[in-house]
Design an enzyme around this catalytic site. Structure first.
Site, PDB file in Angstrom:
ATOM      1  N   GLU A  54    -129.529   1.808   6.773  1.00 53.22           N
ATOM      2  CA  GLU A  54    -128.842   0.722   7.480  1.00 53.22           C
ATOM      3  C   GLU A  54    -129.765  -0.468   7.681  1.00 53.22           C
ATOM      4  O   GLU A  54    -130.875  -0.330   8.218  1.00 53.22           O
ATOM      5  CB  GLU A  54    -128.333   1.175   8.848  1.00 53.22           C
ATOM      6  CG  GLU A  54    -127.529   0.061   9.533  1.00 53.22           C
ATOM      7  CD  GLU A  54    -127.257   0.313  11.006  1.00 53.22           C
ATOM      8  OE1 GLU A  54    -126.176  -0.097  11.470  1.00 53.22           O
ATOM      9  OE2 GLU A  54    -128.112   0.901  11.697  1.00 53.22           O
ATOM     10  N   SER A  95    -118.892  -0.760  15.888  1.00 51.62           N
ATOM     11  CA  SER A  95    -119.786   0.009  15.021  1.00 51.62           C
ATOM     12  C   SER A  95    -119.622   1.513  15.175  1.00 51.62           C
ATOM     13  O   SER A  95    -119.722   2.252  14.189  1.00 51.62           O
ATOM     14  CB  SER A  95    -121.236  -0.378  15.292  1.00 51.62           C
ATOM     15  OG  SER A  95    -121.495  -1.692  14.864  1.00 51.62           O
ATOM     16  N   THR A 155    -124.630   3.410  13.982  1.00 51.11           N
ATOM     17  CA  THR A 155    -124.426   3.797  12.589  1.00 51.11           C
ATOM     18  C   THR A 155    -125.222   5.044  12.197  1.00 51.11           C
ATOM     19  O   THR A 155    -124.638   6.012  11.707  1.00 51.11           O
ATOM     20  CB  THR A 155    -124.737   2.626  11.643  1.00 51.11           C
ATOM     21  OG1 THR A 155    -123.887   1.530  11.991  1.00 51.11           O
ATOM     22  CG2 THR A 155    -124.489   3.012  10.202  1.00 51.11           C
TER      23      THR A 155
END
Length: 545
Positions: A277, A104, A157
């Site tokens: 997200e 990620s 993220t």
């Protein structure tokens, strides 16, 4: 021609927007529209972390099946279905070595900065130099900015869009940079990294002093009608949508956070950038928990619907959705359907899933201290009434916080779902896009292209912006004849001290201000300290003649 320029020259991105804006290939690195000709003000990027294509398929089938009547409505669709337009390559690359399966942090860095980087690195190059992000590009054009996540906001993220450090686990460093990065709207979890910190700084107080409304519940969030706001709805991470308490004083949904963020950010006449997200799709996939996956894919799709409705109503907004990587290797069908798949009714796969009313994480909260009520809880909340002795033993032995890893595979087996791994996977992922005039970005692109597309719409060159925001401070000041020393008297809050003649600068790490002979000056970017190397903007360097 550079490798990056060559890639863009081959990238098919010809998209007519209201007859006035065209994205075309260009050797400079990205197709970009001139600001004066562009009707695009806003960019919304939505990332369903770890969402493989079978996750979408399973969630759609789940939504289409009516457990009461036992019927399937094949006309049911997701908001994402209206936007599917291409594929995204997610591979990593370093020093001549290419890897198929990314993590990620480097994936977020690629999508946010347009540059592939090292595993665990956030917003920095392989050699640990900070990189300008799409969020910072938006700020450089006067646009409002926002971040929304269901994990802690310092997770890979959201951090990849808003902070810079070669270690994704340093949440307190990432949090401080986010606080001082002047982001207009931030919603998610992670309050534990704002207060009670090792450096004894209280970031919640800092936010309030800097003019932010700080909210902790859905009703407080909804009461905010303008201005800057931070919403921290949990200390660490928010609940899966299926487990969420829907009372007004509890956590908001991802769609509600998205709606609030758009409502506030859209008040900026210059436009806005928003990253959303759906964080815990990834967590559920790691655990091979299909209920958690379904729960949060559908919650994410609701957020996409909010963004899509806004974009269609205003025709000045690009919406891009894509995951950072696959995870879990979910398949509808497993080894037990090898000889029956062509005759298996869909109900065989979906009916067992429809019986669950909580995810594995929610189930754990219903178990008593010794877990002696495991059979009752699993029957009531997870739809499994035929636990084996081994399964009961596994539930009782599961470490705290890992119940979805235990019960997820149990319901997967009963629903004939396969999983290949508890780790990430390397397949191309689906690109979902919407542009004014109901246009799409088509073809197969690289995850780094996403950053350049977003920044390019505003006429921002991310490489040039990096050169503007992140200069090696010691080298730059010493080139001007200044003396540079590190002040590490407070190990948790190191500073750089720069002196030349009668001028002394004190530059604290992870802040957006500098002291000049004792007076504080604010800047649009934060100072980044990467293991003793400070990076500052050209504006800061200009303070020394």
């Amino acid at each position: 021609m550079t490798k990056k320029a060559s890639r863009f020259a081959a990238l098919a991105l010809t998209v007519a927007m209201l007859g006035t804006l065209t994205l075309q290939s260009a050797a400079v690195g990205v197709s970009k529209a001139k600001e004066e000709n562009s009707k695009i003000k806003n960019v919304i990027v939505l990332i369903p972390d770890g969402m493989s294509v079978d996750d979408v398929t399973l969630a759609r089938w789940y939504k289409s099946y009516d457990a009461v009547s036992g019927t399937v409505d094949t006309s049911v669709s997701l908001a994402l279905d209206k936007m599917a337009s291409g594929l995204v390559r997610t591979y990593w690359e370093k020093a001549g070595v290419t890897g198929a399966i990314t993590d990620s942090a480097p994936a977020a860095t690629a999508m946010a900065t347009g540059v592939k980087s090292n595993d665990k690195y956030i917003g920095v190059t392989y050699d640990q130099k900070p990189l300008a992000t799409v969020l910072e590009a938006a700020k450089s054009t006067g646009r409002a900015t926002g971040l929304v996540a269901t994990s802690n906001i310092q997770h890979a993220t959201p951090a990849g869009y808003s902070s810079h450090y070669p270690d994704r686990s340093k949440y307190e460093i990432l949090a401080e940079q986010q606080v001082y990065n002047d982001i207009d709207v931030v919603y998610g979890a992670g309050s534990k990294y704002l207060a009670g910190r090792a450096d004894n700084e209280n970031m919640i107080n800092t936010l309030k002093l800097n003019g932010y409304e700080y909210v902790t519940t859905r009703d407080q969030m909804e009461a905010v009608t303008s201005g800057k706001v931070w919403g921290m709805f949990a200390a660490s991470d928010m609940a899966y949508e299926m487990d969420r308490d829907e009372t007004a004083a509890a956590q908001p949904s991802l769609a509600e956070m998205t709606d609030s963020a758009i409502r506030l950010l859209s008040q900026d006449e210059d436009g806005f950038f928003l990253m959303v997200e759906g964080s815990k799709i990834d967590w559920a996939a790691h655990a091979n928990d299909p209920i958690g996956v379904i729960s949060d894919v559908l919650a994410f799709d609701d957020a996409v619907s909010v963004a899509l409705d806004y974009a269609k109503a205003h025709q000045d907004t690009i919406v891009i959705a894509m995951t950072d990587h696959g995870n879990g290797g979910l398949t509808i069908g497993n080894a037990d359907t090898s000889s029956t798949y062509s005759s298996d009714n869909l109900i065989k796969f979906i009916a067992p899933l429809k019986k669950a009313t909580l995810t594995g994480e929610g189930v754990e909260k219903m178990l008593n201290a010794d877990r002696s009520n495991a059979e009752e809880v699993m029957s009531t909340y997870y739809g499994i009434s035929d636990l084996s002795d081994d399964e009961i033993a596994a539930i009782k032995a599961a470490p705290a916080g890992s119940m979805n890893y235990v019960v997820g595979p149990m319901i997967s087996k009963r629903a004939y779902l396969g999983w290949t791994t508890t780790g990430h996977t390397g397949e191309d992922v689906v690109l979902f896009t919407y542009l004014p005039g109901d246009e799409r970005i088509t073809g197969t692109i690289d995850n780094t292209d996403v950053a350049d597309i977003c920044a390019g719409v505003w006429g921002v060159d991310l490489e040039a912006l990096t050169d503007e925001l992140y200069i090696n401070a010691s080298a730059a000041f010493e080139a001007k004849g200044a003396t540079v020393t590190a002040d590490n008297s407070n190990e948790s809050n190191p500073k750089l001290v720069v002196t030349k003649g009668s001028t002394t600068l004190i530059i604290p790490e992870s802040k957006n201000y500098v002291y000049v002979n004792g007076s504080q000056f604010l800047f649009d970017s934060v100072t980044v300290n990467v293991k003793g190397v400070f990076y500052v903007s050209r504006e800061v360097v200009s303070l020394i003649a």
